[in-house]
Write an enzyme that holds these catalytic residues in place. Structure first.
Site, PDB file in Angstrom:
ATOM      1  N   SER A   8       0.879  -1.179   0.000  1.00  0.00           N
ATOM      2  CA  SER A   8       0.000   0.000   0.000  1.00  0.00           C
ATOM      3  C   SER A   8       0.912   1.223   0.000  1.00  0.00           C
ATOM      4  O   SER A   8       2.092   1.124   0.355  1.00  0.00           O
ATOM      5  CB  SER A   8      -0.929  -0.010   1.220  1.00  0.00           C
ATOM      6  OG  SER A   8      -0.185  -0.206   2.405  1.00  0.00           O
ATOM      7  N   GLU A  10       1.368   5.602   0.692  1.00  0.00           N
ATOM      8  CA  GLU A  10       0.840   6.760   1.427  1.00  0.00           C
ATOM      9  C   GLU A  10       1.182   8.071   0.712  1.00  0.00           C
ATOM     10  O   GLU A  10       2.316   8.281   0.293  1.00  0.00           O
ATOM     11  CB  GLU A  10       1.440   6.756   2.840  1.00  0.00           C
ATOM     12  CG  GLU A  10       0.896   7.862   3.720  1.00  0.00           C
ATOM     13  CD  GLU A  10       1.276   7.654   5.177  1.00  0.00           C
ATOM     14  OE1 GLU A  10       1.160   6.528   5.692  1.00  0.00           O
ATOM     15  OE2 GLU A  10       1.694   8.650   5.793  1.00  0.00           O
ATOM     16  N   ASP A 101      -1.552  14.992  16.697  1.00  0.00           N
ATOM     17  CA  ASP A 101      -0.848  15.855  17.648  1.00  0.00           C
ATOM     18  C   ASP A 101      -1.516  17.211  17.668  1.00  0.00           C
ATOM     19  O   ASP A 101      -1.912  17.732  16.625  1.00  0.00           O
ATOM     20  CB  ASP A 101       0.620  16.020  17.232  1.00  0.00           C
ATOM     21  CG  ASP A 101       1.389  14.720  17.387  1.00  0.00           C
ATOM     22  OD1 ASP A 101       1.335  14.146  18.498  1.00  0.00           O
ATOM     23  OD2 ASP A 101       2.002  14.278  16.410  1.00  0.00           O
ATOM     24  N   PHE A 209      13.396  14.844   9.827  1.00  0.00           N
ATOM     25  CA  PHE A 209      12.112  14.211  10.061  1.00  0.00           C
ATOM     26  C   PHE A 209      12.245  13.094  11.105  1.00  0.00           C
ATOM     27  O   PHE A 209      11.390  12.933  11.979  1.00  0.00           O
ATOM     28  CB  PHE A 209      11.598  13.663   8.721  1.00  0.00           C
ATOM     29  CG  PHE A 209      10.142  13.345   8.731  1.00  0.00           C
ATOM     30  CD1 PHE A 209       9.222  14.233   9.254  1.00  0.00           C
ATOM     31  CD2 PHE A 209       9.682  12.142   8.202  1.00  0.00           C
ATOM     32  CE1 PHE A 209       7.871  13.928   9.277  1.00  0.00           C
ATOM     33  CE2 PHE A 209       8.330  11.826   8.222  1.00  0.00           C
ATOM     34  CZ  PHE A 209       7.429  12.720   8.759  1.00  0.00           C
ATOM     35  N   HIS A 259       3.973  -1.146   3.635  1.00  0.00           N
ATOM     36  CA  HIS A 259       3.283   0.132   3.389  1.00  0.00           C
ATOM     37  C   HIS A 259       4.366   1.173   3.107  1.00  0.00           C
ATOM     38  O   HIS A 259       5.244   1.403   3.951  1.00  0.00           O
ATOM     39  CB  HIS A 259       2.474   0.528   4.630  1.00  0.00           C
ATOM     40  CG  HIS A 259       1.765   1.839   4.522  1.00  0.00           C
ATOM     41  ND1 HIS A 259       0.557   1.996   3.897  1.00  0.00           N
ATOM     42  CD2 HIS A 259       2.113   3.081   4.985  1.00  0.00           C
ATOM     43  CE1 HIS A 259       0.173   3.266   3.960  1.00  0.00           C
ATOM     44  NE2 HIS A 259       1.098   3.956   4.620  1.00  0.00           N
TER      45      HIS A 259
HETATM   46  P1  FAD Z   1      -2.060   6.826  20.358  1.00  0.00           P
HETATM   47  O1  FAD Z   1      -2.187   5.410  19.945  1.00  0.00           O
HETATM   48  O2  FAD Z   1      -3.184   7.449  21.106  1.00  0.00           O
HETATM   49  O3  FAD Z   1      -0.720   6.942  21.237  1.00  0.00           O
HETATM   50  C1  FAD Z   1      -0.179   8.219  21.542  1.00  0.00           C
HETATM   51  C2  FAD Z   1       0.599   8.161  22.855  1.00  0.00           C
HETATM   52  O4  FAD Z   1      -0.309   7.967  23.942  1.00  0.00           O
HETATM   53  C3  FAD Z   1       1.602   7.017  22.950  1.00  0.00           C
HETATM   54  O5  FAD Z   1       2.737   7.501  23.634  1.00  0.00           O
HETATM   55  C4  FAD Z   1       0.898   5.962  23.770  1.00  0.00           C
HETATM   56  O6  FAD Z   1       1.804   5.149  24.511  1.00  0.00           O
HETATM   57  C5  FAD Z   1       0.044   6.820  24.711  1.00  0.00           C
HETATM   58  N1  FAD Z   1      -1.211   6.195  25.110  1.00  0.00           N
HETATM   59  C6  FAD Z   1      -2.064   5.502  24.334  1.00  0.00           C
HETATM   60  N2  FAD Z   1      -3.146   5.110  25.055  1.00  0.00           N
HETATM   61  C7  FAD Z   1      -2.978   5.596  26.290  1.00  0.00           C
HETATM   62  C8  FAD Z   1      -3.745   5.541  27.506  1.00  0.00           C
HETATM   63  N3  FAD Z   1      -4.915   4.918  27.556  1.00  0.00           N
HETATM   64  N4  FAD Z   1      -3.255   6.172  28.605  1.00  0.00           N
HETATM   65  C9  FAD Z   1      -2.056   6.826  28.569  1.00  0.00           C
HETATM   66  N5  FAD Z   1      -1.285   6.890  27.470  1.00  0.00           N
HETATM   67  C10 FAD Z   1      -1.743   6.295  26.344  1.00  0.00           C
HETATM   68  N6  FAD Z   1      -0.291  12.353  12.280  1.00  0.00           N
HETATM   69  C11 FAD Z   1      -1.111  13.248  11.692  1.00  0.00           C
HETATM   70  O7  FAD Z   1      -1.328  14.327  12.237  1.00  0.00           O
HETATM   71  N7  FAD Z   1      -1.715  12.978  10.487  1.00  0.00           N
HETATM   72  C12 FAD Z   1      -1.545  11.801   9.847  1.00  0.00           C
HETATM   73  O8  FAD Z   1      -2.097  11.582   8.781  1.00  0.00           O
HETATM   74  C13 FAD Z   1      -0.696  10.820  10.451  1.00  0.00           C
HETATM   75  N8  FAD Z   1      -0.517   9.613   9.891  1.00  0.00           N
HETATM   76  C14 FAD Z   1       0.249   8.664  10.524  1.00  0.00           C
HETATM   77  C15 FAD Z   1       0.365   7.391   9.951  1.00  0.00           C
HETATM   78  C16 FAD Z   1       1.124   6.415  10.562  1.00  0.00           C
HETATM   79  C17 FAD Z   1       1.221   5.039   9.934  1.00  0.00           C
HETATM   80  C18 FAD Z   1       1.838   6.708  11.755  1.00  0.00           C
HETATM   81  C19 FAD Z   1       2.714   5.667  12.393  1.00  0.00           C
HETATM   82  C20 FAD Z   1       1.714   7.962  12.328  1.00  0.00           C
HETATM   83  C21 FAD Z   1       0.918   8.957  11.745  1.00  0.00           C
HETATM   84  N9  FAD Z   1       0.746  10.219  12.301  1.00  0.00           N
HETATM   85  C22 FAD Z   1      -0.072  11.150  11.695  1.00  0.00           C
HETATM   86  C23 FAD Z   1       1.443  10.596  13.544  1.00  0.00           C
HETATM   87  C24 FAD Z   1       0.571  10.386  14.805  1.00  0.00           C
HETATM   88  O9  FAD Z   1      -0.584  11.173  14.743  1.00  0.00           O
HETATM   89  C25 FAD Z   1       1.407  10.780  16.019  1.00  0.00           C
HETATM   90  O10 FAD Z   1       2.492   9.888  16.173  1.00  0.00           O
HETATM   91  C26 FAD Z   1       0.642  10.941  17.327  1.00  0.00           C
HETATM   92  O11 FAD Z   1       1.511  11.535  18.269  1.00  0.00           O
HETATM   93  C27 FAD Z   1       0.165   9.637  17.943  1.00  0.00           C
HETATM   94  O12 FAD Z   1      -0.897   9.109  17.270  1.00  0.00           O
HETATM   95  P2  FAD Z   1      -1.377   7.605  17.596  1.00  0.00           P
HETATM   96  O13 FAD Z   1      -2.585   7.364  16.821  1.00  0.00           O
HETATM   97  O14 FAD Z   1      -0.249   6.677  17.471  1.00  0.00           O
HETATM   98  O15 FAD Z   1      -1.749   7.798  19.151  1.00  0.00           O
END
Ligand code: FAD
Length: 279
Positions: A8, A10, A101, A209, A259
């Site tokens: 896939s 991106e 973020d 990055f 990916h």
């Molecule tokens: P989460 O899974 O919520 O985790 C974030 C943090 O919170 C981690 O440190 C985790 O350990 C902690 N955490 C999770 N659950 C809990 C809980 N219940 N209690 C306490 N702590 C917890 N960003 C963008 O803005 N736009 C995009 O399109 C984008 N695409 C991405 C695609 C991929 C494949 C990846 C790997 C990242 C992408 N990101 C994108 C970056 C991402 O948004 C950031 O890394 C963000 O900081 C974390 O998102 P997450 O969904 O991993 O968060």
């Protein structure tokens, strides 16, 4: 083109008409690899969000399924629901569910969701199986995590909230991926964990990055690339070899798919796939 494992790609939403034309061209060229889907990233601001929506809907009409990234931080349920209804009505069947973020300077979450797991649970609760849900994984740990063990625990909780599959942050250490997958399996979670692959085309951009997203460039790779100075062709040639070897090792280690962070370009990704196909 036959790929060794399913792939896939991106993209990011372009800001200009010229950028959009470039994206459509790359999309057309990458179709030759029969990708499972194209995904489109989602930014924090209003206008970039509109661009994601329009791009993903257009790409989805061009013959290969397209998946929007969807971040939830700072959003409320009603906004997320309306957006998902729009996607569902446009025939979108897959999303990449993220926390995202907050723009720097903003405090607290200011919305209905604290973590990506909240979004995953909400989508499942509200839309049932209308969407295949991808989530993010961090073999080298999310930069804000307290420690790797806790990060993996939270990843597993996110998967169990209803995710179908995960895509990793890019990395260049195969052992980090193997360790992550092993730890996730030990915790009783068996969703596919698909490595995110970043082609190497520009060393200074990659260094910047990587610093920001917590991806490690191993010292030996860093040295080899740094030695190339401004010789872009040499960086790309060495980078291609590094990434092809990485992909081979990952497939050997059991990676189910790949990916690619294609960044709206086709050539670097296709070069990797062509090399992989030669074995
Ligand atoms: P989460 O899974 O919520 O985790 C974030 C943090 O919170 C981690 O440190 C985790 O350990 C902690 N955490 C999770 N659950 C809990 C809980 N219940 N209690 C306490 N702590 C917890 N960003 C963008 O803005 N736009 C995009 O399109 C984008 N695409 C991405 C695609 C991929 C494949 C990846 C790997 C990242 C992408 N990101 C994108 C970056 C991402 O948004 C950031 O890394 C963000 O900081 C974390 O998102 P997450 O969904 O991993 O968060």
């Amino acid at each position: 083109m036959n790929t060794v494992v399913p792939v896939s790609f991106e993209f990011f939403p372009p800001k200009t008409d010229a950028g959009y034309e470039k994206l459509l061209k790359a999309h057309e060229e990458l179709k030759v690899a029969n990708p499972e889907f194209f995904s489109v990233t989602y930014g924090a601001g209003g206008s970039t969000q509109e661009r994601t929506i329009n791009t993903v809907i257009e790409l989805n009409q061009r013959g290969v399924s397209a998946a929007p990234h969807l971040s939830c931080i700072g959003s409320d349920r009603a906004t997320i629901k309306a957006l998902l209804e729009k996607y569902r009505d446009a025939g979108i069947t897959r999303i990449v569910a993220l926390r995202g973020d907050l723009p720097s300077g903003m405090r607290g979450t200011g919305g209905d969701f604290n973590h990506a797991s909240d979004l995953v649970a909400y989508v499942r609760e509200t839309f049932g199986d209308a969407f295949t849900i991808e989530v993010a994984a961090y073999p080298e740990m999310h930069p804000q995590a307290q420690n790797l063990d806790k990060d993996i625990d939270f990843f597993v909780a996110k998967a169990k909230a209803g995710a179908d599959s995960a895509i990793t942050q890019y990395f260049y250490n195969v052992n980090a991926y193997k360790h992550f997958v092993d730890e996730v399996r030990k915790r009783g979670c068996d969703i596919p964990i698909v490595p995110g692959i970043m082609p190497i085309t520009n060393f200074s951009a990659l260094s910047r990055f990587s610093e920001a997203c917590g991806a490690d460039i191993p010292r030996w790779m860093h040295q080899a690339l740094q030695t190339c100075g401004d010789d872009v062709q040499r960086i790309q040639s060495i980078g291609l070899n590094f990434v092809v070897d990485l992909c081979k090792d990952l497939i050997q280690a059991g990676a189910p798919k790949l990916h690619f962070y294609s960044m709206n370009q086709s050539a670097p990704t296709l070069a990797i796939l062509e090399q992989l196909g030669k074995d």
